[in-house]
Design an enzyme around this catalytic site. Sequence first.
Site, PDB file in Angstrom:
ATOM      1  N   HIS A  47      -6.721  40.897 -59.819  1.00 39.00           N
ATOM      2  CA  HIS A  47      -5.530  41.589 -60.366  1.00 39.00           C
ATOM      3  C   HIS A  47      -4.265  41.105 -59.687  1.00 39.00           C
ATOM      4  CE1 HIS A  47      -2.987  45.081 -61.548  1.00 39.00           C
ATOM      5  NE2 HIS A  47      -3.815  45.118 -62.562  1.00 39.00           N
ATOM      6  N   PHE A  48      -3.751  40.041 -59.892  1.00 42.17           N
ATOM      7  CA  PHE A  48      -4.145  38.937 -60.749  1.00 42.17           C
ATOM      8  C   PHE A  48      -4.246  37.694 -59.888  1.00 42.17           C
ATOM      9  CE2 PHE A  48      -1.719  41.952 -63.318  1.00 42.17           C
ATOM     10  CZ  PHE A  48      -2.629  42.224 -64.323  1.00 42.17           C
TER      11      PHE A  48
END
Length: 145
Positions: A47-48
């Site tokens: 994420h991410f």
Amino acid sequence: MDIHQILKKLPHRYPILLVDRVLAVEPGKAIKALKNVTINEPFFVGHFPHRPVMPGVLMLEAMAQTAALLAFAEDAAAPGSDKVIYFAGIDGARFKRPVEPGDQLVMDVELIRHKAGIYKFKGTARVGEDIACEAELMCTMRSIA
């Protein structure tokens, strides 16, 4: 309150313990705590990968854990006992700034009301002077025995 004292009060452990230190607490009124956000957080892997951002739901969880510490500060029997705090509701959640590795998330939580084991809190999480997240949180304290 340092991490050792926090571990005595909260049941959370790695990777979900999201409070590193309590800076100030006024039982029955308000608490200020912090979470140091590092690139080593397990959620950053996905994420991410190319732009790591703390998930909003984890900012809410950090505020909820801070709120639980405030509730336990009011209920002297709770720490080390058979009581646990559960989320009961979230209202008005707003995300205003991404939280990234290297940030220090400071949570300010105030108790709005408490009756019959139900607590309502107003929480704000900041990075520096910027609001990252804010919400009203409702929790309940229950016996686990």
